[in-house]
Design a protein around this motif. Structure first.
Motif, PDB file in Angstrom:
ATOM      1  N   PHE A 218       0.848  -1.186   0.000  1.00 32.91           N
ATOM      2  CA  PHE A 218       0.000   0.000   0.000  1.00 32.91           C
ATOM      3  C   PHE A 218       0.887   1.240   0.000  1.00 32.91           C
ATOM      4  N   SER A 219       1.455   1.505  -1.180  1.00 34.75           N
ATOM      5  CA  SER A 219       2.398   2.606  -1.339  1.00 34.75           C
ATOM      6  C   SER A 219       1.848   3.611  -2.337  1.00 34.75           C
ATOM      7  N   LEU A 220       2.125   4.890  -2.082  1.00 28.06           N
ATOM      8  CA  LEU A 220       1.636   5.950  -2.961  1.00 28.06           C
ATOM      9  C   LEU A 220       2.786   6.718  -3.623  1.00 28.06           C
ATOM     10  N   ILE A 221       3.856   5.973  -3.968  1.00 24.77           N
ATOM     11  CA  ILE A 221       5.035   6.601  -4.570  1.00 24.77           C
ATOM     12  C   ILE A 221       4.683   7.343  -5.859  1.00 24.77           C
ATOM     13  N   TYR A 222       3.770   6.764  -6.659  1.00 24.06           N
ATOM     14  CA  TYR A 222       3.409   7.366  -7.951  1.00 24.06           C
ATOM     15  C   TYR A 222       2.142   8.223  -7.858  1.00 24.06           C
ATOM     16  N   LYS A 223       1.779   8.593  -6.637  1.00 25.00           N
ATOM     17  CA  LYS A 223       0.537   9.342  -6.423  1.00 25.00           C
ATOM     18  C   LYS A 223       0.456  10.600  -7.283  1.00 25.00           C
ATOM     19  N   ASN A 224       1.453  11.469  -7.199  1.00 23.30           N
ATOM     20  CA  ASN A 224       1.397  12.744  -7.918  1.00 23.30           C
ATOM     21  C   ASN A 224       1.379  12.555  -9.430  1.00 23.30           C
ATOM     22  N   LYS A 225       2.167  11.595  -9.907  1.00 21.87           N
ATOM     23  CA  LYS A 225       2.211  11.353 -11.356  1.00 21.87           C
ATOM     24  C   LYS A 225       0.870  10.813 -11.861  1.00 21.87           C
ATOM     25  N   LEU A 226       0.262   9.910 -11.097  1.00 25.50           N
ATOM     26  CA  LEU A 226      -1.011   9.326 -11.528  1.00 25.50           C
ATOM     27  C   LEU A 226      -2.181  10.284 -11.334  1.00 25.50           C
ATOM     28  N   LEU A 227      -2.070  11.185 -10.351  1.00 27.00           N
ATOM     29  CA  LEU A 227      -3.138  12.162 -10.141  1.00 27.00           C
ATOM     30  C   LEU A 227      -3.306  13.069 -11.360  1.00 27.00           C
ATOM     31  N   ALA A 228      -2.220  13.291 -12.078  1.00 25.86           N
ATOM     32  CA  ALA A 228      -2.311  14.078 -13.315  1.00 25.86           C
ATOM     33  C   ALA A 228      -3.211  13.372 -14.319  1.00 25.86           C
ATOM     34  N   PHE A 229      -3.066  12.055 -14.425  1.00 24.32           N
ATOM     35  CA  PHE A 229      -3.917  11.277 -15.329  1.00 24.32           C
ATOM     36  C   PHE A 229      -5.350  11.209 -14.822  1.00 24.32           C
ATOM     37  N   THR A 230      -5.517  11.233 -13.496  1.00 25.08           N
ATOM     38  CA  THR A 230      -6.861  11.263 -12.906  1.00 25.08           C
ATOM     39  C   THR A 230      -7.608  12.506 -13.378  1.00 25.08           C
ATOM     40  N   LEU A 231      -6.941  13.642 -13.310  1.00 19.71           N
ATOM     41  CA  LEU A 231      -7.551  14.895 -13.749  1.00 19.71           C
ATOM     42  C   LEU A 231      -7.885  14.846 -15.236  1.00 19.71           C
TER      43      LEU A 231
END
Length: 434
Positions: A218-231
């Motif tokens: 349960f790691s969020l290392i790629y959180k910021n990078k994937l949040l861009a794709f979420t938007l």
């Protein structure tokens, strides 16, 4: 069957030719099914089916928090880097869990409101409660499909698409003959479950070699990078389908539900042939653009894609246009109000294809600001122009708005990418002068 040399030596043509086989089979089967639906449920029933399809499309974004294109990009980049892939999928797993839980809760507890809002009736509460249960299947299916696309495994992709579609079609026919419109809607809602079963059967073993489930944390290392794709996914998928839902309601309120059925039918034809391009975008364009880092290579690749698919696509659309009366006669009998819609829808889709090739650079390079500005402008144009044009041209005004929207969108995307490469050149020059 061995492909001719001029096809086997061109990756775009290989994917396109294989896609063409799948799409041809889909179109033949779809023609039979659409006629069956048109005859049995009529224009009003067709409009209701369109509402359900839009909700399902929105769920493909919300169930994974829009990480599909992000997974495609990072699988393409890190397919030989197992530790990095594990970090990506650890983050994706958390996103999928959050997206599924929130989506399911909204659907289940908001079923009464959604039924009334989208159908002006409480008769469709059951479908939203069913979708709430199906949401996790949609999430897993999207993630696995993204892995297939990121690996550019076009042969398995074609097999999965075809088998899934045929099985889902059988489900629709069974639903039709057992419970008519209600059965059809339930079958459409179950389509993601069918696709996931097919994905597990066709791609399950290969998936295990790239996704080490035991190493996921349960790691969020790629959180910021994937949040861009979420938007970006929220705008391109969720908002688009939300606007389509509202435009269908607009046509129903301003004219009548039969006209909404005509517009739904023409958009369904459009989505059927646009699938032809969708596979190319996810299997080839996005991974390829992710690996290109200068203007010259980008121009060469765009020209290669254009000269390969635009003539094929254009000829196919001309065929659809000249056969429009036969399409209505044999597939949509009594849907005569569709005839004026073909010209503008086809012209808009041709320009749309050219624009979408370019705009995949935004996804490949994670150009969030550029993507958000151009997409929101495009969606706003579509909605505003639809509201204006419907007053003068009726339902035809919606497809005219579609055409005008994509002309403006193409111009915007072209200049934004031109500015991107100019800035990249300037930055490179500044770096050398330092």
């Amino acid at each position: 069957m061995k492909l001719p040399k001029f096809i086997s030596s061109n990756t775009v043509l290989k994917i396109t030719s294989l896609n063409a086989v799948v799409i041809t089979i889909r179109l033949i089967v779809s023609a039979f099914i659409q006629r069956l639906l048109a005859v049995t449920v009529g224009e009003a029933g067709y409009a209701s089916i369109g509402q359900v399809r839009n909700v399902l499309a929105m769920l493909t974004s919300t169930s994974t928090l829009g990480t599909f294109n992000g997974v495609v990009k990072y699988v393409a980049e890190f397919k030989n880097n197992q530790p990095e892939l594990s970090r990506v999928f650890s983050t994706v797993t958390i996103f999928a869990i959050i997206g599924s839980v929130v989506s399911a809760a909204v659907l289940f507890f908001g079923a009464s409101y959604l039924s009334d809002y989208l159908f002006n009736s409480q008769s469709y509460i059951y479908i939203f409660q069913l979708l709430a249960v199906i949401v996790p299947f949609i999430a897993v299916s999207r993630v696995v499909n993204a892995v297939v696309s990121g690996l550019s495994d076009y042969k398995r992709y074609a097999k999965i698409e075809l088998i899934s579609y045929l099985l889902a079609t059988v489900a629709v026919v069974v639903g039709l003959y057992t419970s008519e419109l209600k059965g059809i809607i339930i079958a459409i809602a179950l389509a993601p479950v069918i696709q996931l079963v097919v994905l597990a059967f066709v791609f399950g073993k290969t998936l295990k070699t790239y996704v080490k489930f035991k190493s996921l944390t349960f790691s969020l290392i790629y959180k910021n990078k994937l949040l861009a794709f979420t938007l970006m996914s929220f705008i391109s998928t969720f908002l688009l389908n939300y606007i389509e839902l509202n435009i269908r309601t607009l046509v129903t309120d301003e004219i009548n539900i039969n006209e909404a059925g005509y517009w739904t039918a023409i958009t369904f034809i459009s989505k059927n042939y646009m699938v032809f391009a969708t596979g190319l975008f996810t299997l080839y364009v996005l991974p390829k653009f992710a690996s290109i880092h200068n203007k010259h290579e980008f121009k060469v690749e765009v020209f290669n894609i254009y000269k390969t698919i635009l003539p094929i696509f254009g000829l196919g659309m001309l065929l659809v246009y000249f056969l429009r009366d036969y399409i209505i006669m044999f597939i949509y009998p009594d849907f005569t109000g569709m005839e004026p819609l073909f010209k503008w829808q086809l012209l808009g889709d041709f320009i749309r294809l050219g624009a979408l090739v370019l705009s995949h650079q935004f996804l490949a390079k994670r150009l969030v600001k550029s993507f958000v500005i151009t997409e929101i402008a495009s969606l706003a144009l579509f909605f505003v122009l639809s509201k204006v044009f419907i007053q003068y041209y009726g339902t035809e005004g919606i497809v005219i708005a579609h055409f005008v929207r994509y002309i403006i969108y193409f111009i915007m995307v072209f200049f934004v990418i031109k500015i991107y490469f100019s800035n990249q050149k300037n930055n490179s020059t500044d770096g050398k002068n330092m």
